[in-house]
Write a protein that holds these residues in place. Structure first.
Motif, PDB file in Angstrom:
ATOM      1  N   GLY A  30       0.813  -1.260   0.037  1.00 21.62           N
ATOM      2  CA  GLY A  30      -0.017  -0.084  -0.128  1.00 21.62           C
ATOM      3  C   GLY A  30       0.876   1.359   0.015  1.00 21.62           C
ATOM      4  N   LEU A  31       2.141   1.233   0.159  1.00 22.56           N
ATOM      5  CA  LEU A  31       3.125   2.305   0.246  1.00 22.56           C
ATOM      6  C   LEU A  31       3.075   2.944  -1.444  1.00 22.56           C
ATOM      7  CD1 LEU A  31       5.952   1.699   2.383  1.00 22.56           C
ATOM      8  CD2 LEU A  31       3.933   3.173   2.871  1.00 22.56           C
ATOM      9  N   THR A  32       2.968   4.174  -1.462  1.00 21.49           N
ATOM     10  CA  THR A  32       3.020   4.783  -2.850  1.00 21.49           C
ATOM     11  C   THR A  32       4.742   4.855  -3.261  1.00 21.49           C
ATOM     12  OG1 THR A  32       3.505   7.071  -1.995  1.00 21.49           O
ATOM     13  CG2 THR A  32       1.167   6.477  -2.537  1.00 21.49           C
ATOM     14  N   VAL A  33       5.009   5.161  -4.491  1.00 23.23           N
ATOM     15  CA  VAL A  33       6.590   5.009  -4.813  1.00 23.23           C
ATOM     16  C   VAL A  33       7.060   6.140  -4.018  1.00 23.23           C
ATOM     17  CG1 VAL A  33       7.919   5.790  -7.040  1.00 23.23           C
ATOM     18  CG2 VAL A  33       5.968   4.169  -6.986  1.00 23.23           C
ATOM     19  N   ALA A  34       6.515   7.377  -3.832  1.00 19.94           N
ATOM     20  CA  ALA A  34       7.014   8.388  -3.250  1.00 19.94           C
ATOM     21  C   ALA A  34       7.286   8.242  -1.782  1.00 19.94           C
ATOM     22  CB  ALA A  34       6.154   9.698  -3.190  1.00 19.94           C
ATOM     23  N   GLU A  35       6.439   7.483  -1.281  1.00 21.87           N
ATOM     24  CA  GLU A  35       6.839   7.101   0.112  1.00 21.87           C
ATOM     25  C   GLU A  35       7.928   5.882   0.379  1.00 21.87           C
ATOM     26  OE1 GLU A  35       2.077   7.235   2.153  1.00 21.87           O
ATOM     27  OE2 GLU A  35       2.845   5.361   0.951  1.00 21.87           O
ATOM     28  N   MET A  36       7.923   5.066  -0.880  1.00 26.10           N
ATOM     29  CA  MET A  36       9.253   4.204  -0.563  1.00 26.10           C
ATOM     30  C   MET A  36      10.459   4.911  -0.780  1.00 26.10           C
ATOM     31  SD  MET A  36       8.354   1.076  -0.125  1.00 26.10           S
ATOM     32  CE  MET A  36       9.347   0.016  -0.950  1.00 26.10           C
ATOM     33  N   THR A  37      10.280   5.732  -1.771  1.00 21.75           N
ATOM     34  CA  THR A  37      11.622   6.744  -2.025  1.00 21.75           C
ATOM     35  C   THR A  37      12.124   7.579  -0.590  1.00 21.75           C
ATOM     36  OG1 THR A  37      10.966   6.897  -4.491  1.00 21.75           O
ATOM     37  CG2 THR A  37      12.588   8.595  -3.609  1.00 21.75           C
ATOM     38  N   GLY A  38      11.186   8.123  -0.305  1.00 19.42           N
ATOM     39  CA  GLY A  38      11.201   8.655   1.174  1.00 19.42           C
ATOM     40  C   GLY A  38      11.899   7.520   2.322  1.00 19.42           C
ATOM     41  N   LEU A  39      11.477   6.305   2.479  1.00 18.18           N
ATOM     42  CA  LEU A  39      11.957   5.509   3.253  1.00 18.18           C
ATOM     43  C   LEU A  39      13.587   5.057   2.922  1.00 18.18           C
ATOM     44  CD1 LEU A  39      11.897   2.905   5.374  1.00 18.18           C
ATOM     45  CD2 LEU A  39      10.849   1.642   3.564  1.00 18.18           C
ATOM     46  N   ARG A  40      13.565   5.145   1.602  1.00 23.70           N
ATOM     47  CA  ARG A  40      15.107   4.520   1.148  1.00 23.70           C
ATOM     48  C   ARG A  40      15.921   5.905   1.467  1.00 23.70           C
ATOM     49  NH1 ARG A  40      12.227   1.406  -3.368  1.00 23.70           N
ATOM     50  NH2 ARG A  40      12.698  -0.737  -3.146  1.00 23.70           N
ATOM     51  N   THR A  41      15.477   7.041   1.412  1.00 28.02           N
ATOM     52  CA  THR A  41      16.394   8.078   1.579  1.00 28.02           C
ATOM     53  C   THR A  41      16.906   8.198   3.023  1.00 28.02           C
ATOM     54  OG1 THR A  41      15.430   9.444  -0.245  1.00 28.02           O
ATOM     55  CG2 THR A  41      16.552  10.633   1.279  1.00 28.02           C
ATOM     56  N   LYS A  42      15.758   7.895   3.808  1.00 26.69           N
ATOM     57  CA  LYS A  42      16.020   7.976   5.327  1.00 26.69           C
ATOM     58  C   LYS A  42      16.939   6.820   5.523  1.00 26.69           C
ATOM     59  CE  LYS A  42      11.486   9.923   6.997  1.00 26.69           C
ATOM     60  NZ  LYS A  42      10.485   9.729   7.408  1.00 26.69           N
ATOM     61  N   MET A  43      16.983   5.607   5.141  1.00 21.63           N
ATOM     62  CA  MET A  43      17.624   4.541   5.410  1.00 21.63           C
ATOM     63  C   MET A  43      19.128   4.849   4.942  1.00 21.63           C
ATOM     64  SD  MET A  43      15.828   2.055   6.696  1.00 21.63           S
ATOM     65  CE  MET A  43      16.547   0.544   6.224  1.00 21.63           C
ATOM     66  N   ARG A  44      19.416   5.428   3.491  1.00 27.87           N
ATOM     67  CA  ARG A  44      20.649   5.765   3.210  1.00 27.87           C
ATOM     68  C   ARG A  44      21.291   6.659   4.150  1.00 27.87           C
ATOM     69  NH1 ARG A  44      19.245   7.972  -1.425  1.00 27.87           N
ATOM     70  NH2 ARG A  44      18.154   5.949  -2.194  1.00 27.87           N
ATOM     71  N   GLU A  45      20.601   7.789   4.766  1.00 21.26           N
ATOM     72  CA  GLU A  45      21.143   8.670   5.420  1.00 21.26           C
ATOM     73  C   GLU A  45      21.613   8.134   6.666  1.00 21.26           C
ATOM     74  OE1 GLU A  45      18.061  11.592   5.973  1.00 21.26           O
ATOM     75  OE2 GLU A  45      18.361  12.792   4.041  1.00 21.26           O
ATOM     76  N   ALA A  46      20.935   7.066   7.333  1.00 16.73           N
ATOM     77  CA  ALA A  46      21.278   6.525   8.212  1.00 16.73           C
ATOM     78  C   ALA A  46      22.322   5.210   8.436  1.00 16.73           C
ATOM     79  CB  ALA A  46      20.200   5.820   9.256  1.00 16.73           C
ATOM     80  N   GLY A  47      22.749   5.029   6.868  1.00 16.63           N
ATOM     81  CA  GLY A  47      23.763   4.147   6.733  1.00 16.63           C
ATOM     82  C   GLY A  47      23.099   2.664   6.626  1.00 16.63           C
ATOM     83  N   ALA A  48      22.079   2.615   6.297  1.00 13.77           N
ATOM     84  CA  ALA A  48      21.334   1.290   6.184  1.00 13.77           C
ATOM     85  C   ALA A  48      20.752   1.252   4.557  1.00 13.77           C
ATOM     86  CB  ALA A  48      20.202   1.110   7.012  1.00 13.77           C
ATOM     87  N   THR A  49      20.177   0.016   4.236  1.00 13.63           N
ATOM     88  CA  THR A  49      19.364  -0.084   2.936  1.00 13.63           C
ATOM     89  C   THR A  49      18.294  -0.870   3.059  1.00 13.63           C
ATOM     90  OG1 THR A  49      21.603  -0.232   2.139  1.00 13.63           O
ATOM     91  CG2 THR A  49      20.037  -0.911   0.511  1.00 13.63           C
TER      92      THR A  49
END
Length: 169
Positions: A30-49
């Motif tokens: 149910g997540l939109t593409v924008a929400e998934m992109t936001g999640l991936r960005t936050k993960m990248r900033e924290a050093g995770a994937t």
């Protein structure tokens, strides 16, 4: 995807699982593409994937690793979050799950130790490796700062006394 691409993906995922300190499995239905992109960005900033893969191929990659217990959690639209810092991925995933009701943490593993949602939540509440390093440096520097203050205090007091005497007369 042909057989050689699948074999390459399984080998890549196996390498990821060998290097990761923690792996978290979450449902993203149910997540939109924008929400998934936001999640991936936050993960990248924290050093995770955060990665969405085919469950069958991920199960093949998990086979023979410390994270083999996660195979039964790979059902439906799930993705995996992983990091070399044991706290980074769980922290971002749990924060994101609080913000978004469609994102549900199923569980995870830290090495051979399997974690349920509560285990991932408690892992997320720990300070990160960088925060712990900062606290340690602060503790090591604090005594030196205090010693310098104590050594300088008598000289400062003497200067204040001399200044007061000079003003008096």
């Amino acid at each position: 995807m042909d057989r050689s691409q699948k074999e390459a993906l399984v080998a890549e995922m196996k390498g990821i699982f060998d290097e990761a300190a923690v792996v978290v499995v979450a449902e993203y239905s149910g997540l939109t593409v924008a929400e998934m992109t936001g999640l991936r960005t936050k993960m990248r900033e924290a050093g995770a994937t955060f990665k969405v893969t085919k469950n069958r191929l991920t199960r093949l990659a998990l086979d023979g690793t410390d994270y083999g217990s996660l195979s039964d959690k790979l059902k439906g639209p799930v993705g995996i979050a992983y990091s070399s810092d044991p706290v980074a991925a769980p922290k971002v995933v749990m924060d994101y799950a609080k913000e978004n009701d469609k994102f549900v943490v199923i569980g995870g593993a830290m090495g051979e130790t399997e974690l349920d949602e509560a285990g991932v939540k408690s892992l997320a509440s720990l300070p990160s490796l960088d925060e712990l390093r900062g606290k340690l440096v602060g503790l090591l520097q604090a005594p030196a700062t205090k010693v310098a203050g104590v050594v300088q205090a008598p000289a400062g007091q003497l200067a204040r006394v001399l200044s007061a005497k000079a003003e008096q007369g």
